[in-house]
Design an enzyme around this catalytic site. Structure first.
Site, PDB file in Angstrom:
ATOM      1  N   GLU A 170       9.166  25.434   2.848  1.00 30.03           N
ATOM      2  CA  GLU A 170       8.838  26.816   2.506  1.00 30.03           C
ATOM      3  C   GLU A 170       7.322  26.917   2.559  1.00 30.03           C
ATOM      4  O   GLU A 170       6.622  26.070   1.992  1.00 30.03           O
ATOM      5  CB  GLU A 170       9.346  27.155   1.106  1.00 30.03           C
ATOM      6  CG  GLU A 170      10.861  27.101   0.956  1.00 30.03           C
ATOM      7  CD  GLU A 170      11.568  28.248   1.677  1.00 30.03           C
ATOM      8  OE1 GLU A 170      10.886  29.243   2.028  1.00 30.03           O
ATOM      9  OE2 GLU A 170      12.778  28.147   1.903  1.00 30.03           O
ATOM     10  N   THR A 219      12.720  22.568  -1.908  1.00 33.83           N
ATOM     11  CA  THR A 219      12.639  22.196  -0.490  1.00 33.83           C
ATOM     12  C   THR A 219      11.468  21.261  -0.213  1.00 33.83           C
ATOM     13  O   THR A 219      11.629  20.207   0.420  1.00 33.83           O
ATOM     14  CB  THR A 219      12.522  23.454   0.388  1.00 33.83           C
ATOM     15  OG1 THR A 219      13.693  24.248   0.220  1.00 33.83           O
ATOM     16  CG2 THR A 219      12.362  23.084   1.850  1.00 33.83           C
ATOM     17  N   THR A 240      -0.683  20.644   4.947  1.00 33.70           N
ATOM     18  CA  THR A 240      -1.608  21.766   5.045  1.00 33.70           C
ATOM     19  C   THR A 240      -2.948  21.440   4.405  1.00 33.70           C
ATOM     20  O   THR A 240      -3.025  20.610   3.490  1.00 33.70           O
ATOM     21  CB  THR A 240      -1.002  23.001   4.351  1.00 33.70           C
ATOM     22  OG1 THR A 240      -1.973  24.040   4.252  1.00 33.70           O
ATOM     23  CG2 THR A 240      -0.557  22.664   2.930  1.00 33.70           C
ATOM     24  N   ASP A 241      -3.995  22.128   4.850  1.00 31.08           N
ATOM     25  CA  ASP A 241      -5.296  21.950   4.205  1.00 31.08           C
ATOM     26  C   ASP A 241      -5.357  22.629   2.841  1.00 31.08           C
ATOM     27  O   ASP A 241      -6.292  22.399   2.064  1.00 31.08           O
ATOM     28  CB  ASP A 241      -6.429  22.466   5.104  1.00 31.08           C
ATOM     29  CG  ASP A 241      -6.352  23.962   5.405  1.00 31.08           C
ATOM     30  OD1 ASP A 241      -5.373  24.615   5.017  1.00 31.08           O
ATOM     31  OD2 ASP A 241      -7.291  24.483   6.048  1.00 31.08           O
ATOM     32  N   GLU A 242      -4.372  23.448   2.517  1.00 29.97           N
ATOM     33  CA  GLU A 242      -4.389  24.153   1.232  1.00 29.97           C
ATOM     34  C   GLU A 242      -4.253  23.205   0.044  1.00 29.97           C
ATOM     35  O   GLU A 242      -4.569  23.588  -1.082  1.00 29.97           O
ATOM     36  CB  GLU A 242      -3.309  25.231   1.203  1.00 29.97           C
ATOM     37  CG  GLU A 242      -3.542  26.313   2.239  1.00 29.97           C
ATOM     38  CD  GLU A 242      -2.605  27.502   2.096  1.00 29.97           C
ATOM     39  OE1 GLU A 242      -2.310  27.906   0.958  1.00 29.97           O
ATOM     40  OE2 GLU A 242      -2.165  28.028   3.133  1.00 29.97           O
ATOM     41  N   TYR A 282       2.833  27.077  -3.678  1.00 32.77           N
ATOM     42  CA  TYR A 282       3.044  26.496  -2.361  1.00 32.77           C
ATOM     43  C   TYR A 282       2.198  25.251  -2.149  1.00 32.77           C
ATOM     44  O   TYR A 282       2.714  24.178  -1.804  1.00 32.77           O
ATOM     45  CB  TYR A 282       2.732  27.521  -1.262  1.00 32.77           C
ATOM     46  CG  TYR A 282       2.513  26.890   0.089  1.00 32.77           C
ATOM     47  CD1 TYR A 282       3.541  26.181   0.720  1.00 32.77           C
ATOM     48  CD2 TYR A 282       1.281  26.968   0.736  1.00 32.77           C
ATOM     49  CE1 TYR A 282       3.346  25.577   1.958  1.00 32.77           C
ATOM     50  CE2 TYR A 282       1.074  26.376   1.977  1.00 32.77           C
ATOM     51  CZ  TYR A 282       2.107  25.674   2.578  1.00 32.77           C
ATOM     52  OH  TYR A 282       1.904  25.071   3.793  1.00 32.77           O
ATOM     53  N   SER A 323       3.235  22.319  -4.216  1.00 32.92           N
ATOM     54  CA  SER A 323       4.450  21.646  -3.738  1.00 32.92           C
ATOM     55  C   SER A 323       4.148  20.775  -2.520  1.00 32.92           C
ATOM     56  O   SER A 323       4.707  19.681  -2.370  1.00 32.92           O
ATOM     57  CB  SER A 323       5.537  22.671  -3.414  1.00 32.92           C
ATOM     58  OG  SER A 323       5.218  23.444  -2.268  1.00 32.92           O
ATOM     59  N   LYS A 324       3.255  21.227  -1.646  1.00 31.56           N
ATOM     60  CA  LYS A 324       2.890  20.408  -0.489  1.00 31.56           C
ATOM     61  C   LYS A 324       2.057  19.203  -0.904  1.00 31.56           C
ATOM     62  O   LYS A 324       2.217  18.109  -0.349  1.00 31.56           O
ATOM     63  CB  LYS A 324       2.136  21.258   0.539  1.00 31.56           C
ATOM     64  CG  LYS A 324       3.002  22.269   1.257  1.00 31.56           C
ATOM     65  CD  LYS A 324       4.126  21.642   2.063  1.00 31.56           C
ATOM     66  CE  LYS A 324       3.609  20.875   3.266  1.00 31.56           C
ATOM     67  NZ  LYS A 324       4.736  20.319   4.089  1.00 31.56           N
ATOM     68  N   ARG A 343     -10.850  31.537   6.683  1.00 31.89           N
ATOM     69  CA  ARG A 343      -9.887  30.521   7.112  1.00 31.89           C
ATOM     70  C   ARG A 343     -10.335  29.920   8.443  1.00 31.89           C
ATOM     71  O   ARG A 343     -11.028  30.564   9.227  1.00 31.89           O
ATOM     72  CB  ARG A 343      -8.486  31.133   7.272  1.00 31.89           C
ATOM     73  CG  ARG A 343      -7.921  31.761   5.994  1.00 31.89           C
ATOM     74  CD  ARG A 343      -7.648  30.699   4.952  1.00 31.89           C
ATOM     75  NE  ARG A 343      -7.073  31.237   3.722  1.00 31.89           N
ATOM     76  CZ  ARG A 343      -7.753  31.482   2.610  1.00 31.89           C
ATOM     77  NH1 ARG A 343      -9.075  31.263   2.587  1.00 31.89           N
ATOM     78  NH2 ARG A 343      -7.157  31.926   1.530  1.00 31.89           N
ATOM     79  N   ASP A 362      -5.998  41.972  -4.533  1.00 33.03           N
ATOM     80  CA  ASP A 362      -5.929  40.572  -4.131  1.00 33.03           C
ATOM     81  C   ASP A 362      -4.749  39.885  -4.801  1.00 33.03           C
ATOM     82  O   ASP A 362      -4.269  40.321  -5.853  1.00 33.03           O
ATOM     83  CB  ASP A 362      -7.231  39.860  -4.522  1.00 33.03           C
ATOM     84  CG  ASP A 362      -7.563  38.700  -3.597  1.00 33.03           C
ATOM     85  OD1 ASP A 362      -6.705  38.341  -2.774  1.00 33.03           O
ATOM     86  OD2 ASP A 362      -8.684  38.172  -3.705  1.00 33.03           O
TER      87      ASP A 362
END
Length: 351
Positions: free
Chosen positions: A82, A98, A130-132, A157, A160-161, A221, A288
């Site tokens: 996700e 997930t 991800t870079d996040e 998100y 979780s990654k 970004r 935002d």
């Protein structure tokens, strides 16, 4: 090489599958076909003898064991996740199940298979992230994410990654599983699901709707064309050092406002409005989202120096190719607009 790809009906996953088949690999695509999946992304390879699709959920450990036993992959490319930050704010539970538990199941199924196959030195478990996970950067252009940047996730998100990244590295250290990890910047390009910024702006503009930009549009970004990303991922799988992490960036930093303005300028040329007015008039600044990271930027030195990879597409070239693709493929994106939540404001944090 036979590659088991999870999430191969998604945006990045389908680009990987198409490129892998094109380069002579065999692919077993495992996808649960959740709301953002689209098998039409794979129409060009669907009938290829080297391609197989299996409808399965990575949260189903029994199904994963059967898939490994039946197909005997040489490598795994784990992309199933996700991934929409706004949806993670409104409903974090699916992201935990997930992205964390699903990755745990994949690791355990892969480890079981790898052990049963005699711990082949050639097997690889490539985890795509991800870079996040690194959090938010200051405005200083000299400061970028490297593979040694401490983790500091700010959304459900990215948390979780980050958790899934830690699991993959733990399985390497504890069990010796031969892993690779890649962390990428924001992807864009053809087949991008129409809830993400670039397709939202393009499709809204075509319908004369407001072009929503969070806050004042200053969030920055690093944009990576999806086909360049797929190329880098296959290169890492084939030539990356076991246990190594590679950051993959597009070397294309851009603020959200500048990005949307560029899309408007492209549309002004390719599909002018009937009244002749610029699309930029439709730009609308909206509240935002909570925890919105100010800036992401990747230092791609490691993948450039060790593997010789650089992106082939600039942001200007990639955006023009992407906008043209959406103009030419309305029959692909229009049905997706009817899926749950698409076109609605998500991620406000309000219940």
């Amino acid at each position: 090489m036979k590659i088991l790809v999870t999430g191969g009906a998604g945006f990045i996953g389908s680009a990987v599958v198409r490129l892998a088949i094109g380069r002579g690999h065999s692919v077993v695509n495992v996808d649960a076909l959740t709301y953002a999946a689209c098998l039409e992304n794979l129409a060009s390879v669907a009938d290829d003898r080297a391609y197989a699709f299996i409808h399965a959920d990575i949260r189903d450990r029994g199904a994963l064991d059967r898939i490994f036993a039946d197909h005997h992959p040489d490598a795994v490319m784990h992309l199933a996740a996700e991934s929409h930050v706004d949806r993670s704010i409104d409903g974090p539970g699916e992201f935990m199940e997930t992205n964390i538990l699903g990755t745990f199941n994949m690791l355990e199924a892969a480890r079981k298979y790898w052990v049963e196959q005699g711990k082949s030195a050639n097997f690889r478990f490539h985890h795509i992230s991800t870079d996040e996970v690194y959090g938010s950067l200051p405005a200083d252009p000299e400061v970028q994410f490297t593979e040694d940047t401490p983790y500091d996730p700010r959304s459900p998100y990215s948390a979780s990654k980050a958790s899934s990244d830690h699991l993959v590295r733990a399985w390497a250290e504890t069990y010796g599983l031969p892993i690779l990890v890649t962390n990428c910047s924001n992807n864009y390009g053809p087949y991008h699901f129409p809830e993400k910024l670039i397709p939202v702006v393009t499709i809204n503009a075509l319908h004369g709707k407001p072009l929503p930009i969070y806050g004042d549009g200053s969030n920055v970004r690093d944009w990576l064309y999806v086909e360049d990303h797929a190329d880098a991922l296959l290169l890492v799988l084939e030539k990356g050092a076991v246990g190594r992490t590679y950051n993959i960036g597009g070397e294309n930093e851009c603020s959200n406002l500048a990005l949307v303005t560029t899309i408007c300028e492209i549309l002004d040329r390719l599909r002018p409005r009937a009244d002749g007015r610029p699309y930029s008039e439709l730009i609308t600044f909206v509240e935002d989202r909570p925890g919105h990271d100010a800036r992401y930027a990747i230092d791609p030195s490691r993948i450039r120096e060790e593997l010789g990879w650089r992106p082939s597409v600039t942001i200007e070239e990639g955006l023009e190719k992407t906008v043209r693709w959406y103009l030419d493929n309305e029959e692909w994106w229009r049905p997706l607009m009817q899926r749950q939540g698409v076109g609605q404001r998500l991620g406000s944090g309000k219940r």
